[in-house]
Design a protein around this motif. Structure first.
Motif, PDB file in Angstrom:
ATOM      1  N   SER A  35       0.842  -1.313  -0.198  1.00 37.69           N
ATOM      2  CA  SER A  35       0.208  -0.048  -0.107  1.00 37.69           C
ATOM      3  C   SER A  35       0.961   1.247  -0.058  1.00 37.69           C
ATOM      4  O   SER A  35       2.170   1.240   0.235  1.00 37.69           O
ATOM      5  N   PHE A  36       0.201   2.329  -0.351  1.00 35.93           N
ATOM      6  CA  PHE A  36       0.967   3.655  -0.387  1.00 35.93           C
ATOM      7  C   PHE A  36       0.633   4.303   1.066  1.00 35.93           C
ATOM      8  O   PHE A  36      -0.746   4.295   1.367  1.00 35.93           O
ATOM      9  N   THR A  37       1.433   5.337   1.512  1.00 38.54           N
ATOM     10  CA  THR A  37       1.179   6.070   2.698  1.00 38.54           C
ATOM     11  C   THR A  37       2.107   7.346   2.410  1.00 38.54           C
ATOM     12  O   THR A  37       3.028   7.287   2.017  1.00 38.54           O
ATOM     13  N   ASP A  38       1.221   8.418   2.755  1.00 35.23           N
ATOM     14  CA  ASP A  38       1.682   9.665   2.739  1.00 35.23           C
ATOM     15  C   ASP A  38       2.623   9.794   4.088  1.00 35.23           C
ATOM     16  O   ASP A  38       1.968   9.978   5.119  1.00 35.23           O
ATOM     17  N   VAL A  39       3.907  10.301   3.727  1.00 29.04           N
ATOM     18  CA  VAL A  39       4.625  10.627   5.129  1.00 29.04           C
ATOM     19  C   VAL A  39       5.339  11.919   4.570  1.00 29.04           C
ATOM     20  O   VAL A  39       5.221  12.466   3.457  1.00 29.04           O
ATOM     21  N   ILE A  40       6.044  12.465   5.862  1.00 27.50           N
ATOM     22  CA  ILE A  40       6.792  13.779   5.413  1.00 27.50           C
ATOM     23  C   ILE A  40       8.075  13.539   5.909  1.00 27.50           C
ATOM     24  O   ILE A  40       8.543  12.775   6.584  1.00 27.50           O
ATOM     25  N   GLY A  41       9.052  14.391   5.190  1.00 28.18           N
ATOM     26  CA  GLY A  41      10.433  14.131   5.504  1.00 28.18           C
ATOM     27  C   GLY A  41      11.085  15.645   6.159  1.00 28.18           C
ATOM     28  O   GLY A  41      10.951  16.463   5.494  1.00 28.18           O
ATOM     29  N   VAL A  42      11.512  15.451   7.486  1.00 25.02           N
ATOM     30  CA  VAL A  42      11.916  16.923   7.977  1.00 25.02           C
ATOM     31  C   VAL A  42      13.558  16.760   8.129  1.00 25.02           C
ATOM     32  O   VAL A  42      14.002  15.694   8.379  1.00 25.02           O
ATOM     33  N   LYS A  43      14.339  17.960   7.605  1.00 23.20           N
ATOM     34  CA  LYS A  43      15.538  17.777   7.778  1.00 23.20           C
ATOM     35  C   LYS A  43      15.883  18.172   9.100  1.00 23.20           C
ATOM     36  O   LYS A  43      15.375  19.402   9.490  1.00 23.20           O
ATOM     37  N   MET A  44      16.970  17.531   9.672  1.00 22.62           N
ATOM     38  CA  MET A  44      17.145  17.828  11.073  1.00 22.62           C
ATOM     39  C   MET A  44      18.663  18.544  11.036  1.00 22.62           C
ATOM     40  O   MET A  44      19.391  18.077  10.031  1.00 22.62           O
ATOM     41  N   ARG A  45      18.880  19.121  12.106  1.00 22.10           N
ATOM     42  CA  ARG A  45      20.373  19.482  12.120  1.00 22.10           C
ATOM     43  C   ARG A  45      21.110  18.273  12.610  1.00 22.10           C
ATOM     44  O   ARG A  45      20.632  17.598  13.495  1.00 22.10           O
ATOM     45  N   ASP A  46      22.320  17.823  11.857  1.00 23.16           N
ATOM     46  CA  ASP A  46      22.886  16.731  12.171  1.00 23.16           C
ATOM     47  C   ASP A  46      23.729  16.885  13.334  1.00 23.16           C
ATOM     48  O   ASP A  46      24.965  16.670  13.521  1.00 23.16           O
ATOM     49  N   GLU A  47      23.118  17.258  14.484  1.00 24.01           N
ATOM     50  CA  GLU A  47      23.839  17.478  15.940  1.00 24.01           C
ATOM     51  C   GLU A  47      22.885  17.228  17.023  1.00 24.01           C
ATOM     52  O   GLU A  47      21.763  17.185  16.812  1.00 24.01           O
ATOM     53  N   PRO A  48      23.441  17.166  17.997  1.00 28.66           N
ATOM     54  CA  PRO A  48      22.458  17.174  19.376  1.00 28.66           C
ATOM     55  C   PRO A  48      21.400  17.970  19.493  1.00 28.66           C
ATOM     56  O   PRO A  48      21.742  19.330  19.188  1.00 28.66           O
TER      57      PRO A  48
ATOM     58  N   ALA B 155      21.591  15.963   4.227  1.00 27.39           N
ATOM     59  CA  ALA B 155      21.236  16.485   5.485  1.00 27.39           C
ATOM     60  C   ALA B 155      20.779  15.146   6.337  1.00 27.39           C
ATOM     61  O   ALA B 155      20.671  13.835   5.788  1.00 27.39           O
ATOM     62  N   ALA B 156      20.543  15.059   7.588  1.00 29.60           N
ATOM     63  CA  ALA B 156      19.878  13.952   8.073  1.00 29.60           C
ATOM     64  C   ALA B 156      18.418  14.420   8.341  1.00 29.60           C
ATOM     65  O   ALA B 156      17.785  15.433   8.302  1.00 29.60           O
ATOM     66  N   VAL B 157      17.771  13.122   7.851  1.00 27.10           N
ATOM     67  CA  VAL B 157      16.109  13.645   7.490  1.00 27.10           C
ATOM     68  C   VAL B 157      15.365  12.531   8.477  1.00 27.10           C
ATOM     69  O   VAL B 157      15.647  11.175   8.450  1.00 27.10           O
ATOM     70  N   LEU B 158      14.462  13.007   8.967  1.00 25.25           N
ATOM     71  CA  LEU B 158      13.365  12.277   9.891  1.00 25.25           C
ATOM     72  C   LEU B 158      12.273  12.119   9.089  1.00 25.25           C
ATOM     73  O   LEU B 158      11.518  13.066   8.500  1.00 25.25           O
ATOM     74  N   ILE B 159      11.629  10.959   8.744  1.00 25.83           N
ATOM     75  CA  ILE B 159      10.747  10.747   8.306  1.00 25.83           C
ATOM     76  C   ILE B 159       9.489  10.263   9.091  1.00 25.83           C
ATOM     77  O   ILE B 159       9.797   9.400   9.766  1.00 25.83           O
ATOM     78  N   LEU B 160       8.343  10.831   8.775  1.00 28.41           N
ATOM     79  CA  LEU B 160       7.299  10.813   9.983  1.00 28.41           C
ATOM     80  C   LEU B 160       5.957  10.400   9.415  1.00 28.41           C
ATOM     81  O   LEU B 160       5.617  11.164   8.117  1.00 28.41           O
TER      82      LEU B 160
ATOM     83  N   THR C 131      12.658  22.701   7.835  1.00 28.72           N
ATOM     84  CA  THR C 131      12.770  22.558   6.301  1.00 28.72           C
ATOM     85  C   THR C 131      12.152  21.066   6.074  1.00 28.72           C
ATOM     86  O   THR C 131      12.675  20.212   6.567  1.00 28.72           O
ATOM     87  N   LEU C 132      11.322  21.161   5.017  1.00 27.14           N
ATOM     88  CA  LEU C 132      10.736  19.799   4.748  1.00 27.14           C
ATOM     89  C   LEU C 132      11.360  19.349   3.249  1.00 27.14           C
ATOM     90  O   LEU C 132      11.602  20.175   2.376  1.00 27.14           O
TER      91      LEU C 132
END
Lengths: 432, 144
Positions: B72-85, B113-118, B136-137
């Motif tokens: 199946s397909f699911t819509d998600v978003i990808g958020v750029k994170m600062r690659d640091e604590p 970048a470091a990307v968090l997929i949500l 940033t997305l």
């Protein structure tokens, strides 16, 4: 529509008088000509003269599957080699195979029984009947072949397997009916869809004559709704000759021709007859069989019977859908569980498919029951919690139906084995 | 606001938890020349869900379905994170304060970048909140 309306709608009293005459003749014949049956009757202290009414059938000793096995291959036969015209051999799914011999009259009786049955399903000379039961040693293929020819229908003798070819022929030759196991028909429907063929829209199929394995009313509904056909239950076993009896268009029980067979339903433990409508083990006497006599044969199938006249007008007794086998019964933690109960439960759950597997095991001295089911693609959720909910719901439904805990495994659609012959769904790993 | 350009089409595959299933999925991707950007496996009792961001989701869907997988397909978003604590904390705090629930997430640390997929319960509101806080997305176009 009747094949033989005089016999099929005969008054019950007249039918019972006929049955009594046939039974009496049978018992005298066997007492005189069957060493096995003569000995059995002596052991039971009963003489043919003791059979004075139809109800006296209970005085006669039972026959069991083991009697056929112990007398392998033909020691029970009461026909000479000259009189025998055919052999069939059972699949041996429950042990050593058994051999059934037929005289010309035995084949004729078998064919007539099916001619009546197929007519009662609304089939006739305009029909094209695809016989997808195995031809050969198994009785399904040849039995229905001759029955269908007798009513003047056109037979496509496809036998089992080669499913894609079967679907092509069904379309090209305009088959209107199919005879096969219900699980094979489901498989055929799935393969057809993959080929882009809708049985409902792209074929003339209108009737299924389904049997040779246990199935449920829910499975019937699913087949009818999905494939757009009327699905009729057929009954018989090789020892009785083969498939012999079906439901009529009322779909309310299988008509057992009283002039062929005397039907009893008994308590499997005590062997005593149970009341009409009560479940028990089916016991049959085939009244006119010549080569392999069958008297009070304990078939092992669980059913109930009714002697009420059917809405179709036929007066012969009916048995209800077979709900299990005495020897299929699994005892799990002391509780009797029939695979048919599991099937029945799963059919009512739209999130899972119709195929399943049962694994019984013993861990730490405790029986475990695992039921593997296929997730329906429509029920798939990307969220694990939703899938866990389905799994738990299936487990709860099974537990409430079986009164024993069942572990459930969700399998990928299409991953569980399909069966072209008799379904083998139970694996019992317990070492007793 | 054009939310849709941030909707990333993730494919989710139902898989029994047994040897060879992941290999079968990965082989199918290779055969189709589909590249996998990000990937996670959620496992439960006896089964799992394989989730992936790929460059040709429709191609992947067709191939896997043809092999008999449920997809199946699911819509998600990808958020750029600062690659640091503190990078993850920033994103999680913004969504938490807006009462947006994260159903699941996974991350990858790529070249850019470091990307968090949500996967969230309210994707539009999540997009607005993250952008409003200067986040940033990733645009869906990036994954094609």
């Amino acid at each position: 529509m009747f094949w033989d309306s005089k016999i099929e709608t005969m008054e019950r009293e007249e039918l019972e008088r006929l049955q009594y005459r046939l039974l009496k003749t049978l018992v005298y014949r066997l007492y005189s000509f069957s060493a096995f049956y003569h000995r059995r009757m002596e052991e039971a202290g009963v003489h043919p003269d003791d059979v004075k009414t139809l109800a006296d059938v209970v005085k006669l000793p039972f026959m069991f599957k083991r009697d056929l096995r112990d007398n392998y291959p033909d020691k029970l036969f009461t026909a000479t080699k000259e009189e025998l015209v055919r052999y069939h051999v059972s699949s041996g799914t429950t042990g050593k195979p058994t051999v059934v011999g037929y005289t010309e009259n035995d084949l004729e009786e078998w064919t007539v029984s099916l001619a009546r049955a197929l007519t009662s399903c609304g089939l006739g000379e305009k029909d094209v009947i695809q016989v997808s039961y195995g031809y050969g040693l198994f009785t399904g293929g040849l039995g229905l072949h001759y029955g269908a020819e007798r009513i003047g229908a056109t037979v496509i003798p496809t036998s089992v397997g080669g499913t894609e070819r079967q679907i092509e022929l069904m379309q090209d030759l305009g088959a209107t009916a199919i005879c096969c196991t219900p699980s094979y028909l489901l498989h055929l429907g799935e393969v057809a869809e993959k080929m882009g063929v809708s049985i409902r829209k792209d074929t003339k199929m209108r009737v299924g004559i389904l049997g040779a394995e246990p199935w449920t009313a829910e499975m019937r509904n699913r087949i009818q709704d999905w494939l757009g056909i009327k699905a009729y239950d057929i009954y018989g076993t090789s020892e009785l000759s083969g498939p012999l009896f079906t439901e009529c268009t009322e779909q309310n029980g299988i008509h057992i021709w009283g002039d062929f067979a005397l039907t009893e339903v008994v308590d499997p433990k005590t062997g005593e007859q149970v009341a009409d409508g009560e479940k028990g083990e089916l016991v049959m006497t085939i009244l006119k069989k010549e080569a392999l006599p069958i008297v009070r044969y304990r078939i092992g199938d669980i059913t109930s019977m009714t002697r009420e006249v059917c809405a179709c007008g036929r007066t012969h007794p009916r048995i209800m859908r077979i709900t299990g086998r005495v020897d299929d019964m699994l005892i799990i933690r002391g509780i009797n569980v029939f695979p048919s109960m599991i099937e029945h439960t799963l059919m009512g759950i739209p999130e899972v498919g119709q195929h399943f597997q049962i694994v019984v095991d013993r861990k730490h001295e405790l029986d475990t029951l695992l039921v593997r089911v296929e997730l329906k693609p429509e029920a798939f959720s990307d969220k694990i919690t939703e899938l866990m909910k389905i799994k738990e719901m299936v487990g709860k439904r099974l537990e409430s139906a079986l009164t024993v805990h069942a572990d459930v495994e969700l399998a990928e659609p299409g991953s569980l084995p399909r069966f072209e012959g008799k379904a083998k769904r139970v694996t019992d790993r317990r070492k007793m | 606001m054009e939310h849709e350009k941030y909707f990333i089409k993730q494919i989710s595959v139902f898989s029994e938890n047994k040897p060879g299933r992941l290999a079968a999925i990965a082989k199918a991707m290779e055969d189709e020349g589909v590249n996998i950007f990000a990937f996670s496996i959620a496992e439960a009792d006896g089964f799992g869900v394989v989730r992936a961001l790929v460059n040709h989701p429709d191609k992947a869907y067709r191939k896997l379905t043809a092999l008999g997988f449920v997809v199946s397909f699911t819509d998600v978003i990808g958020v750029k994170m600062r690659d640091e604590p503190g990078g993850l904390y920033e994103v999680a705090r913004v969504l938490g304060e807006a009462n947006i629930n994260i159903e699941y997430s996974y991350a990858y640390s790529g070249k850019e970048a470091a990307v968090l997929i949500l996967r969230v319960d309210n994707i539009r509101s999540a997009i607005e909140k993250i952008l409003a806080h200067g986040g940033t997305l990733m645009e869906a176009a990036f994954f094609r």
